[in-house]
Motif scaffolding. Sequence first.
Motif, PDB file in Angstrom:
ATOM      1  N   ASP A 116      20.436 -25.245  10.102  1.00 16.69           N
ATOM      2  CA  ASP A 116      19.275 -26.270  10.503  1.00 16.69           C
ATOM      3  C   ASP A 116      18.006 -25.840   9.704  1.00 16.69           C
ATOM      4  OD1 ASP A 116      20.778 -27.616  12.222  1.00 16.69           O
ATOM      5  OD2 ASP A 116      20.226 -26.482  14.055  1.00 16.69           O
ATOM      6  N   PHE A 117      17.501 -24.752   9.454  1.00 17.57           N
ATOM      7  CA  PHE A 117      16.428 -24.342   8.842  1.00 17.57           C
ATOM      8  C   PHE A 117      16.649 -24.845   7.375  1.00 17.57           C
ATOM      9  CE2 PHE A 117      14.308 -21.591   5.805  1.00 17.57           C
ATOM     10  CZ  PHE A 117      12.975 -21.605   6.397  1.00 17.57           C
ATOM     11  N   ILE A 118      17.814 -24.681   6.749  1.00 19.24           N
ATOM     12  CA  ILE A 118      18.094 -24.982   5.406  1.00 19.24           C
ATOM     13  C   ILE A 118      17.817 -26.663   5.359  1.00 19.24           C
ATOM     14  CG2 ILE A 118      19.565 -25.207   3.279  1.00 19.24           C
ATOM     15  CD1 ILE A 118      20.704 -22.875   4.415  1.00 19.24           C
ATOM     16  N   ILE A 133      15.334 -15.313  10.097  1.00 19.01           N
ATOM     17  CA  ILE A 133      15.813 -16.261  11.195  1.00 19.01           C
ATOM     18  C   ILE A 133      17.008 -15.614  11.951  1.00 19.01           C
ATOM     19  CG2 ILE A 133      14.457 -18.241  10.541  1.00 19.01           C
ATOM     20  CD1 ILE A 133      17.125 -19.376   9.408  1.00 19.01           C
ATOM     21  N   LYS A 139      15.998 -28.679   7.003  1.00 18.38           N
ATOM     22  CA  LYS A 139      14.411 -28.958   7.218  1.00 18.38           C
ATOM     23  C   LYS A 139      13.925 -28.824   5.999  1.00 18.38           C
ATOM     24  CE  LYS A 139      14.330 -28.416  12.229  1.00 18.38           C
ATOM     25  NZ  LYS A 139      13.984 -27.492  13.420  1.00 18.38           N
ATOM     26  N   TYR A 140      14.236 -27.362   5.379  1.00 16.52           N
ATOM     27  CA  TYR A 140      13.423 -26.965   3.990  1.00 16.52           C
ATOM     28  C   TYR A 140      13.811 -28.047   3.111  1.00 16.52           C
ATOM     29  CZ  TYR A 140      12.035 -23.845   0.400  1.00 16.52           C
ATOM     30  OH  TYR A 140      11.097 -23.336  -0.657  1.00 16.52           O
ATOM     31  N   ASP A 192      20.645 -20.282  13.191  1.00 12.96           N
ATOM     32  CA  ASP A 192      19.641 -21.430  13.120  1.00 12.96           C
ATOM     33  C   ASP A 192      19.534 -21.633  11.499  1.00 12.96           C
ATOM     34  OD1 ASP A 192      19.033 -21.559  15.709  1.00 12.96           O
ATOM     35  OD2 ASP A 192      17.695 -19.770  15.595  1.00 12.96           O
ATOM     36  N   THR A 193      20.568 -20.902  10.821  1.00  8.90           N
ATOM     37  CA  THR A 193      20.516 -20.852   9.203  1.00  8.90           C
ATOM     38  C   THR A 193      20.728 -22.149   8.690  1.00  8.90           C
ATOM     39  OG1 THR A 193      20.762 -18.659   9.149  1.00  8.90           O
ATOM     40  CG2 THR A 193      21.041 -19.699   7.007  1.00  8.90           C
ATOM     41  N   THR A 217      11.187 -16.187   5.139  1.00  9.75           N
ATOM     42  CA  THR A 217      11.094 -15.852   6.723  1.00  9.75           C
ATOM     43  C   THR A 217      12.502 -15.315   7.022  1.00  9.75           C
ATOM     44  OG1 THR A 217      11.095 -16.877   8.843  1.00  9.75           O
ATOM     45  CG2 THR A 217      12.647 -17.747   7.261  1.00  9.75           C
ATOM     46  N   THR A 253      13.482  -9.818   5.333  1.00 11.08           N
ATOM     47  CA  THR A 253      12.959 -10.861   4.490  1.00 11.08           C
ATOM     48  C   THR A 253      12.801 -10.045   3.003  1.00 11.08           C
ATOM     49  OG1 THR A 253      11.753 -12.050   6.165  1.00 11.08           O
ATOM     50  CG2 THR A 253      10.802 -12.327   3.758  1.00 11.08           C
TER      51      THR A 253
END
Length: 140
Positions: free
Chosen positions: A39-41, A32, A43-44, A36-37, A30, A122
Amino acid sequence: MPRIMCFDYGNKRTGIAVTDPLQLFATGLTTIHPKDTVDFIKKYLLSEQVESFVVGQPFQTDGTPSETAQNVKGFVTILKKSFPEIPIYLMDERFTSKMANAAIAQSGLKKSARQNKDLVDTVAAVIILQSYLERKSLNN
């Protein structure tokens, strides 16, 4: 086997790519907003194991750090603080955006899709990660 996650960090967008579980291929995940990086990590990581991070390191053609190098350095510091157990490797990202644009142009996508900067970031992350995988396999 855990995955490797790669970042093409930018002030407006961060392209993210990951390996397959066998660490043979890089795939775009993705793009982003940089804020937000983390938080994204987080969650991942709830659903996938990540062995290491690869971050594109920006250089100019003469090998000196580019204008965005300080921002990338700050991003790496945030990664180290947020995920101290995950090692970080830096990869030269020179020409990856141009390579990404060329790959997208050859893909047959419509012009509007080819101009999508998120897609470029990406694909650039995929190129950085694939280069890392190739270098890693040569060193083994």
